[in-house]
Design a protein around this motif. Structure first.
Motif, short mmCIF file in Angstrom:
data_model
loop_
_atom_site.label_atom_id
_atom_site.label_comp_id
_atom_site.label_asym_id
_atom_site.label_seq_id
_atom_site.Cartn_x
_atom_site.Cartn_y
_atom_site.Cartn_z
N VAL A 106 0.85 -1.19 0.00
CA VAL A 106 0.00 0.00 0.00
C VAL A 106 0.89 1.24 0.00
O VAL A 106 0.65 2.21 -0.71
CB VAL A 106 -0.94 0.01 1.23
CG1 VAL A 106 -1.65 1.35 1.34
CG2 VAL A 106 -1.94 -1.12 1.13
N ILE A 107 1.95 1.19 0.82
CA ILE A 107 2.81 2.36 0.99
C ILE A 107 3.76 2.53 -0.18
O ILE A 107 4.02 3.63 -0.64
CB ILE A 107 3.61 2.21 2.31
CG1 ILE A 107 2.64 2.34 3.47
CG2 ILE A 107 4.70 3.25 2.41
CD1 ILE A 107 3.17 1.72 4.72
N ASN A 108 4.27 1.41 -0.69
CA ASN A 108 5.23 1.47 -1.78
C ASN A 108 4.63 0.86 -3.03
O ASN A 108 4.69 -0.35 -3.24
CB ASN A 108 6.51 0.72 -1.36
CG ASN A 108 7.58 0.84 -2.40
OD1 ASN A 108 7.35 1.37 -3.48
ND2 ASN A 108 8.76 0.35 -2.07
N PRO A 109 4.03 1.70 -3.90
CA PRO A 109 3.30 1.17 -5.05
C PRO A 109 4.17 0.37 -6.01
O PRO A 109 3.66 -0.47 -6.74
CB PRO A 109 2.80 2.44 -5.76
CG PRO A 109 2.87 3.51 -4.73
CD PRO A 109 4.00 3.15 -3.83
N THR A 110 5.51 0.57 -5.99
CA THR A 110 6.33 -0.19 -6.93
C THR A 110 6.36 -1.67 -6.58
O THR A 110 6.74 -2.49 -7.39
CB THR A 110 7.79 0.32 -6.94
OG1 THR A 110 8.30 0.21 -5.61
CG2 THR A 110 7.87 1.75 -7.41
N LEU A 111 5.96 -2.02 -5.33
CA LEU A 111 5.97 -3.43 -4.94
C LEU A 111 4.72 -4.15 -5.40
O LEU A 111 4.62 -5.35 -5.32
CB LEU A 111 6.07 -3.55 -3.41
CG LEU A 111 7.38 -3.14 -2.76
CD1 LEU A 111 7.25 -3.20 -1.27
CD2 LEU A 111 8.50 -4.04 -3.23
N ARG A 112 3.72 -3.37 -5.86
CA ARG A 112 2.43 -3.99 -6.17
C ARG A 112 2.55 -5.03 -7.27
O ARG A 112 3.29 -4.85 -8.24
CB ARG A 112 1.44 -2.91 -6.61
CG ARG A 112 0.67 -2.41 -5.41
CD ARG A 112 -0.19 -1.25 -5.74
NE ARG A 112 -0.15 -0.33 -4.60
CZ ARG A 112 -0.68 0.87 -4.61
NH1 ARG A 112 -1.26 1.33 -5.70
NH2 ARG A 112 -0.62 1.63 -3.55
#
Lengths: 304, 346
Positions: free
Chosen positions: A296-302
């Motif tokens: 949620v906090i780090n969109p690149t991990l999505r």
């Protein structure tokens, strides 16, 4: 929102509040999309609820070895769904009572660890020169030194007990957080609005408190969830090694008495399996929730 | 990758005017890291001393706990163990002893701590070394495969399995194996380094040790490999978005070669430091695994020291364990500098 009556100042505040609420709602939507994280959250809430209400169903007296009615090491039956321990107590009751200690110690140790880690990390990222050098060495030291061995040393000197375990885990597990917070602090402080704050004459305390802290908090929160899991494992390990409070029931303590009484080699699986499965379930849930929060906090991990 | 390494090595240093010569920058890097390691070692030595003297708790009272010891006897013990001397005198004596390799005298074994530790060092290095090697190879291999086939069934099962194993307390997994193999199946021995009373030498002895190692090693690997898998997977996923992979494909390389020659070597780099950083955790695992399987190593010695409690012994194992991990991390820093051509040339 009282936009009709408020001055320009309050309106701005309310807009900010509304934006924050919107961000929270978006975050929740993103979190809920992660099914594993949602499952973890539900399991955790269920375990916490169960641990909270257990005194209503099984009063603390069922843990008293002098008041047992069942035989020793009885296999699972209708009266005792998970059998009895080497003292004749119900394993199910022990298990749920044990959740209280594990959760409380897990949260408390994490709190200690997070506070130390966040303060040290922000200071190491914010200050320069000698302060930074000293803090970095300290962080590096605690990052490298074998945490469990240090925790064993600390708790064996202070003497066994719940507070000891909380301190020992907290003091030995903050370095990872500190490193994370430091790099985030460096990123934040490189941004133009910090320069603006400096130009307007902001103090160190102002920059850290008003700008850096709010910016690192989401990261710390996601990290907290992951840390609670490792803290619970560390707690059970220390209790297993005999550094826990002998008078209270915990999952690690149950497994210690399983080893001491030969329950493992004796084939009393109902005393060995449940405490460990409980640890795995709770730690896994914390990990899943933590990973979901991270994405949620780090969109690149999505989508990874 | 090996080509790149040797090529850069063979090219004689041609330092740019505004850069210091490479040899000196390499030396400065090594000196900086060595300085850091030395400071950490000093901190271990200080912590090893002051934790046992300054923290609340009386070693002599813990020692006498559960035994009938009179106040006079305790006072005598205190005098003998040197606890009545000024802190500074004690500290100087501790430093002088340490410089000569003396780590104190164990209360419970009535033997110098150093001898006890040296006896137990071998089995621990054997156990943790084997477990570390297997987990690194297994974790990195599974991790790169999972990342390359991201979203596949393989990826999902392996990531899921890794998360579950990561949540398992090491000692509990050990207990389960003890339950299965000690109580039920008798495929592997469940305790010790060799069969009690064995007179075997040579190959039969090696075979005996290997059989005794199976369960402890499996326990450690199962809990540790997961983090290498996750790190490698994340690292390769990061690499997979890079343009140079597109270039490699455009020049007609097979997908397999793109992975093995281009993506994986680059993804491996960041995992090196992380692998060495997890050594501390491995040592923690050794304490519980050795306790469960009665493996006669430093971990079991730590457990025995804390159950006694035997503070000089505990202090000794702490200093030795921490020093090993610090030195290994220093070597990892040097290795990293050597492995990464960008840093090496800088």
């Amino acid at each position: 929102m009282s936009t009709s009556t408020g001055s320009a100042g309050t309106r701005r505040v309310n807009v900010a509040a509304a934006r924050r609420r919107q961000a929270l709602a978006d975050g929740w939507k993103e979190f809920a999309r992660n099914r594993a994280g949602l499952a973890g959250l539900i399991i955790l809430l269920a375990v916490i609820a169960l641990a909270a209400v257990i005194p209503l169903f099984a009063p603390a007296s069922v843990l008293d070895v002098t008041q047992v009615t069942a035989g020793r090491n009885e296999p699972p039956s209708l009266a005792n769904p998970l059998g009895t321990d080497p003292a004749g107590r119900s394993v199910l009751a022990l298990l749920i009572w044990g959740a209280r200690i594990s959760l409380v110690v897990g949260f408390a140790a994490t709190l200690v660890s997070m506070v130390i880690g966040t303060v040290m990390g922000m200071a190491a990222g914010h200050f320069t020169g000698v302060t930074q050098a000293v803090l970095m060495r300290l962080i590096d030291f605690f990052l490298v030194v074998p945490g469990l061995v240090l925790a064993i040393v600390l708790s064996s000197i202070i003497g066994p007990g719940i507070a000891t375990i909380v301190v020992a885990i907290g003091v030995t597990s903050w370095a990872g957080t500190a490193r994370l917070v430091r790099s985030q602090t460096l990123t934040v402080e490189a941004r133009p609005y910090i320069e603006r704050a400096w130009a307007l004459g902001a103090s160190d305390a102002h920059v850290i408190g008003r700008h850096v802290l709010p910016a690192v908090m989401p990261l710390v929160l996601a990290n907290t969830t992951l840390t609670v899991g490792s803290a619970i494992i560390a707690e059970s390990t220390l209790a297993f090694l005999g550094l826990g409070d002998p008078s209270s029931v915990s999952w690690g303590g149950m497994l210690k008495s399983a080893l001491d009484t030969g329950a493992a080699t004796g084939g009393y699986w109902w005393y060995v399996l449940p405490p460990g499965l409980a640890i795995v379930l709770v730690v896994l849930s914390f990990t899943l929730v933590g990973r979901a929060l991270e994405s949620v906090i780090n969109p690149t991990l999505r989508g990874r | 990758m090996s080509n790149a390494l040797s090529a850069a090595d063979l090219v004689p240093g041609e330092p740019a005017l505004d850069e210091p010569p490479r040899a000196s920058s390499w030396l400065r890097y090594a000196a900086l890291k060595a300085g850091g390691a030395v400071i950490s070692l000093v901190m271990v030595v200080l912590l090893g001393f002051f934790a046992f003297r300054i923290l609340p708790g009386d070693p002599v009272r813990s020692l006498a706990e559960g035994r009938r010891v009179s106040a006079e006897q305790m006072e005598l013990l205190r005098e003998q163990l040197g606890f009545n001397d000024p802190l500074l005198t004690q500290f100087l004596r501790y430093l002088a002893d340490l410089a000569q390799g003396r780590l104190g005298y164990s209360y419970t074994y009535s033997e110098p701590v150093l001898n006890l530790i040296l006896d137990r060092l071998g089995p621990t290095l054997l156990l943790t070394g084997t477990a570390a090697l297997i987990s690194v190879v297994l974790g990195l291999w599974l991790g790169q495969r999972a990342a390359w086939h991201r979203g596949s069934l393989f990826d999902k099962t392996q990531t899921g399995l890794a998360l579950v194993f990561w949540s398992v307390p090491t000692f509990w997994l050990g207990l389960i194996l003890l339950l299965v193999f000690g109580g039920g199946l008798h495929w592997f021995p469940t305790g010790g380094l060799v069969t009690a009373g064995t007179t075997a030498t040579g190959l039969p002895l090696l075979w005996d040790v290997a059989r005794h190692m199976v369960l402890p090693v499996v326990t450690m690997v199962a809990v540790v490999y997961a983090q290498y898998l996750m790190v490698m997977r994340a690292s390769l996923l990061e690499e997979m978005t890079s343009d140079y992979l597109q270039t490699a494909r455009a020049k007609g390389l097979r997908e397999d070669l793109v992975r093995r020659r281009h993506a994986v070597p680059n993804a491996l780099l960041p995992t090196v430091t992380l692998i060495f950083l997890t050594l501390g955790g491995l040592v923690g695992g050794a304490v519980t695994v050795e306790t469960v399987f009665s493996w006669p190593g430093l971990g079991l010695l730590t457990f025995q020291a804390l159950s006694a409690p035997d503070f000089p012994l505990l202090q000794g194992t702490f200093v030795v364990f921490s020093s090993i991990v610090i030195v290994m991390n220093f070597l990892a820093d040097l290795l990293y500098r050597f492995l990464d051509p960008r840093l090496r040339a800088a």
